[in-house]
Design a protein around this motif. Structure first.
Motif, mmCIF file in Angstrom:
data_model
loop_
_atom_site.group_PDB
_atom_site.id
_atom_site.type_symbol
_atom_site.label_atom_id
_atom_site.label_comp_id
_atom_site.label_asym_id
_atom_site.label_seq_id
_atom_site.Cartn_x
_atom_site.Cartn_y
_atom_site.Cartn_z
ATOM 1 N N PHE A 1 -3.986 2.383 4.540
ATOM 2 C CA PHE A 1 -4.917 1.245 4.747
ATOM 3 C C PHE A 1 -4.539 0.779 6.121
ATOM 4 C CE2 PHE A 1 -5.017 1.528 -0.074
ATOM 5 C CZ PHE A 1 -6.247 2.023 -0.293
ATOM 6 N N MET B 1 -10.567 -5.719 6.321
ATOM 7 C CA MET B 1 -11.892 -5.126 5.192
ATOM 8 C C MET B 1 -13.005 -5.344 5.848
ATOM 9 S SD MET B 1 -10.532 -3.465 2.822
ATOM 10 C CE MET B 1 -8.864 -3.288 2.084
ATOM 11 N N ARG C 1 -7.558 -1.392 -8.668
ATOM 12 C CA ARG C 1 -7.621 -0.561 -7.521
ATOM 13 C C ARG C 1 -7.420 0.802 -7.394
ATOM 14 N NH1 ARG C 1 -6.622 -5.970 -6.031
ATOM 15 N NH2 ARG C 1 -4.184 -6.034 -6.083
ATOM 16 N N TYR D 1 0.799 8.505 4.920
ATOM 17 C CA TYR D 1 1.395 7.424 4.243
ATOM 18 C C TYR D 1 0.852 6.181 4.993
ATOM 19 C CZ TYR D 1 5.613 6.920 7.420
ATOM 20 O OH TYR D 1 6.527 6.637 8.505
ATOM 21 N N SER D 2 0.983 4.996 4.169
ATOM 22 C CA SER D 2 0.302 3.761 4.583
ATOM 23 C C SER D 2 -0.883 3.776 5.075
ATOM 24 C CB SER D 2 1.217 3.005 5.641
ATOM 25 O OG SER D 2 2.464 3.127 5.211
ATOM 26 N N VAL E 1 -4.776 -3.847 5.106
ATOM 27 C CA VAL E 1 -4.017 -4.973 4.359
ATOM 28 C C VAL E 1 -2.994 -5.634 4.837
ATOM 29 C CG1 VAL E 1 -4.713 -3.506 2.112
ATOM 30 C CG2 VAL E 1 -2.335 -2.816 3.284
ATOM 31 N N TYR F 1 13.465 4.876 -2.891
ATOM 32 C CA TYR F 1 12.299 3.844 -3.600
ATOM 33 C C TYR F 1 12.833 3.399 -4.933
ATOM 34 C CZ TYR F 1 9.013 6.135 -0.501
ATOM 35 O OH TYR F 1 8.353 6.729 0.561
ATOM 36 N N TRP G 1 13.682 11.715 6.294
ATOM 37 C CA TRP G 1 13.798 11.666 7.910
ATOM 38 C C TRP G 1 14.540 12.712 8.365
ATOM 39 C CZ3 TRP G 1 11.434 7.811 10.507
ATOM 40 C CH2 TRP G 1 10.882 6.721 9.727
ATOM 41 N N ASN H 1 -9.411 3.776 -5.857
ATOM 42 C CA ASN H 1 -8.743 4.481 -4.707
ATOM 43 C C ASN H 1 -8.962 5.750 -4.820
ATOM 44 O OD1 ASN H 1 -7.992 2.124 -3.190
ATOM 45 N ND2 ASN H 1 -5.993 2.194 -4.028
ATOM 46 N N LYS I 1 11.881 12.670 -2.374
ATOM 47 C CA LYS I 1 12.347 12.807 -1.023
ATOM 48 C C LYS I 1 13.960 12.730 -1.013
ATOM 49 C CE LYS I 1 8.162 10.595 0.638
ATOM 50 N NZ LYS I 1 7.990 9.514 -0.329
ATOM 51 N N ALA J 1 -12.129 0.449 1.781
ATOM 52 C CA ALA J 1 -10.827 0.861 1.481
ATOM 53 C C ALA J 1 -11.056 2.430 1.331
ATOM 54 C CB ALA J 1 -10.161 0.065 0.227
HETATM 55 P P1 NDP Z 1 -0.665 1.489 1.799
HETATM 56 O O1 NDP Z 1 -1.393 1.593 2.930
HETATM 57 O O2 NDP Z 1 -0.672 2.310 0.384
HETATM 58 O O3 NDP Z 1 -0.681 -0.106 1.365
HETATM 59 C C1 NDP Z 1 -0.314 -0.673 0.004
HETATM 60 C C2 NDP Z 1 -1.057 -1.996 -0.045
HETATM 61 O O4 NDP Z 1 -2.385 -2.026 -0.213
HETATM 62 C C3 NDP Z 1 -0.396 -2.669 -1.107
HETATM 63 O O5 NDP Z 1 -0.491 -4.185 -0.926
HETATM 64 C C4 NDP Z 1 -1.698 -2.756 -2.449
HETATM 65 O O6 NDP Z 1 -1.558 -3.989 -3.074
HETATM 66 C C5 NDP Z 1 -2.839 -2.917 -1.365
HETATM 67 N N1 NDP Z 1 -4.114 -2.231 -1.783
HETATM 68 C C6 NDP Z 1 -4.192 -0.898 -2.285
HETATM 69 N N2 NDP Z 1 -5.200 -0.416 -2.598
HETATM 70 C C7 NDP Z 1 -6.183 -1.434 -2.350
HETATM 71 C C8 NDP Z 1 -7.486 -1.608 -2.187
HETATM 72 N N3 NDP Z 1 -8.372 -0.552 -2.846
HETATM 73 N N4 NDP Z 1 -8.014 -2.740 -1.520
HETATM 74 C C9 NDP Z 1 -7.098 -3.617 -1.212
HETATM 75 N N5 NDP Z 1 -5.719 -3.582 -1.028
HETATM 76 C C10 NDP Z 1 -5.238 -2.408 -1.531
HETATM 77 O O7 NDP Z 1 0.655 1.448 2.337
HETATM 78 P P2 NDP Z 1 2.261 1.559 1.823
HETATM 79 O O8 NDP Z 1 3.083 1.295 2.801
HETATM 80 O O9 NDP Z 1 2.497 1.206 0.528
HETATM 81 O O10 NDP Z 1 2.284 3.336 1.763
HETATM 82 C C11 NDP Z 1 1.752 4.051 0.635
HETATM 83 C C12 NDP Z 1 2.832 4.881 0.030
HETATM 84 O O11 NDP Z 1 3.362 6.062 0.841
HETATM 85 C C13 NDP Z 1 4.008 4.569 -0.443
HETATM 86 O O12 NDP Z 1 4.175 3.814 -1.594
HETATM 87 C C14 NDP Z 1 4.986 5.649 -0.586
HETATM 88 O O13 NDP Z 1 4.780 6.556 -1.561
HETATM 89 C C15 NDP Z 1 4.322 6.338 0.756
HETATM 90 N N6 NDP Z 1 5.340 5.943 2.179
HETATM 91 C C16 NDP Z 1 6.201 7.159 2.703
HETATM 92 C C17 NDP Z 1 6.845 6.569 3.757
HETATM 93 C C18 NDP Z 1 7.989 7.919 4.344
HETATM 94 O O14 NDP Z 1 8.510 7.420 5.000
HETATM 95 N N7 NDP Z 1 7.460 9.048 3.990
HETATM 96 C C19 NDP Z 1 6.981 5.469 4.555
HETATM 97 C C20 NDP Z 1 6.120 4.276 4.018
HETATM 98 C C21 NDP Z 1 5.131 4.685 2.955
HETATM 99 P P3 NDP Z 1 -1.740 -3.677 -4.758
HETATM 100 O O15 NDP Z 1 -0.574 -2.917 -5.040
HETATM 101 O O16 NDP Z 1 -1.602 -5.285 -5.049
HETATM 102 O O17 NDP Z 1 -3.086 -3.128 -4.895
#
Ligand code: NDP
Length: 329
Positions: free
Chosen positions: A213, A229, A269, A210-211, A217, A62, A125, A273, A91, A246
């Protein structure tokens, strides 16, 4: 400002993991992982600590270990927290799966964070790659043994897995001397992971989601099919509990004993959260959200599906490998 008290989950090794983690992956472009401008992420993590976040999720790939570590160190210097009050998950990247490479990667991670140890070191992985991103057949069991060494040397307190399927987790459990305490996988209303979550629970392994939402979003700047939403199931629960959709989805994860990893860089946020520990969904409400399941993954590196340890179902049209094309050009 008021600090939120985040509950903790007991892990197999008797250590405790805070029940929500802040995600710190900022995305990917042609140059690799995106880094933040003007220490934006560092400042977000510092603000998060003030709000009550005690768990941060990063990874070597990252490019955010430095800023996360710096934020933690500054908050320790300010006297806001002690090192043992925060939980740092990071990781190991796929290009460092060979026994001797694991120690190198671990030390690089510690150098970047500026900390003496991390709390949780995950194998990102099961897939090993060579430096040029060609496939390596280094077995994840070799990698696991090297990660066990990292615990013994005190570089990480605990070790775990990410993106492993059930059979692969079982293989590690069978062969390990230190059990994985955590399994980090994609979990959101479109991929509810019932099977893997119940398996992990039976084995005492904590699932990090992870991910969280999912389709709520935009992903890669695009809308994807699935609840948004304004979905009536989510808005009616939001109304009932005086929360946002959320927050309902994050609470759905917490109520399934999954540690959600929402990412945000917005101060508003950040608070939204983490403000999910003063209510609880009912069994039938959890079940209602489970109905969104369509087993849809956003993290689907089908370009690795010819790898012997590819963890997911094979799809007919794999996408080209962005890492390898990056190396070649
Ligand atoms: P998320 O589900 O956390 O979504 C992130 C998005 O949601 C961003 O665009 C953020 O925008 C927006 N967001 C956050 N909070 C809110 C809210 N309350 N209301 C509306 N929009 C919101 O997905 P990610 O894929 O980013 O995953 C999160 C984390 O998981 C990663 O950062 C990482 O640490 C981990 N991860 C691990 C993986 C793995 O292989 N082990 C793979 C993918 C992710 P904004 O920042 O503008 O708020």
């Amino acid at each position: 400002s008021a600090t939120i008290d985040v509950p903790k989950l007991k892990m197999l090794d008797d250590r405790e993991m805070p029940a929500i983690a802040l995600g710190t992956y900022l995305g990917f472009d042609k140059g690799g992982a995106v880094t933040s401008k003007d220490k934006q992420l560092r400042n977000v993590v510092m603000e998060a600590i003030d709000l009550g976040y005690r768990h941060f999720d990063t990874a070597a790939i990252y490019n955010t270990e430095g800023e996360v570590g710096e934020a933690i160190r500054l908050k320790i210097d300010e006297g806001v927290i002690k090192r043992e009050d925060v939980f740092l998950t990071t990781k190991l990247w796929n290009t460092h799966h060979k026994r001797e490479q694991v120690a190198v990667a671990m030390k690089e991670t510690l150098n970047k964070t500026g900390l003496d140890y991390v709390d949780l070191f995950l194998m990102h992985w099961p897939i090993a790659l060579n430096e040029d991103y060609s496939h390596s057949n280094t077995d994840y069991l070799e990698t696991w043994r090297a990660m066990e060494e990292m615990v013994k040397l005190g570089y990480t307190k605990s070790i775990g897995l990410s993106n492993f399927n059930k059979l692969q987790v079982a293989t590690v459990l069978q062969e390990c001397t230190i059990k994985p305490v955590a399994l980090q996988i994609e979990v959101h209303p479109q991929i509810i992971q019932e099977d893997l979550i119940s398996y992990a629970k039976d084995e005492g392994i904590i699932v990090m989601g992870y991910s969280p939402f999912g389709s709520l979003v935009k992903r890669f700047g695009m809308d994807f099919p699935g609840p948004k939403m304004d979905d009536p199931v989510l808005t009616s629960l939001a109304q009932k509990y005086e929360k946002t959709p959320a927050q309902i989805v994050l609470r759905w994860l917490v109520d399934r004993n999954v540690v959600p990893i929402p990412k945000t860089v917005s101060p508003k946020r950040l608070l939204e959260n983490i403000n999910i520990f003063d209510f609880k969904l009912k069994e039938e409400e959890i079940e209602k959200i489970n109905q969104f399941n369509s087993n849809t993954r956003y993290t689907l590196p089908s370009f690795w599906q010819t790898h012997p340890f590819y963890p997911f179902d094979i799809v007919p049209d794999p996408i080209p490998d962005p890492f390898r094309s990056q190396i070649k050009s």
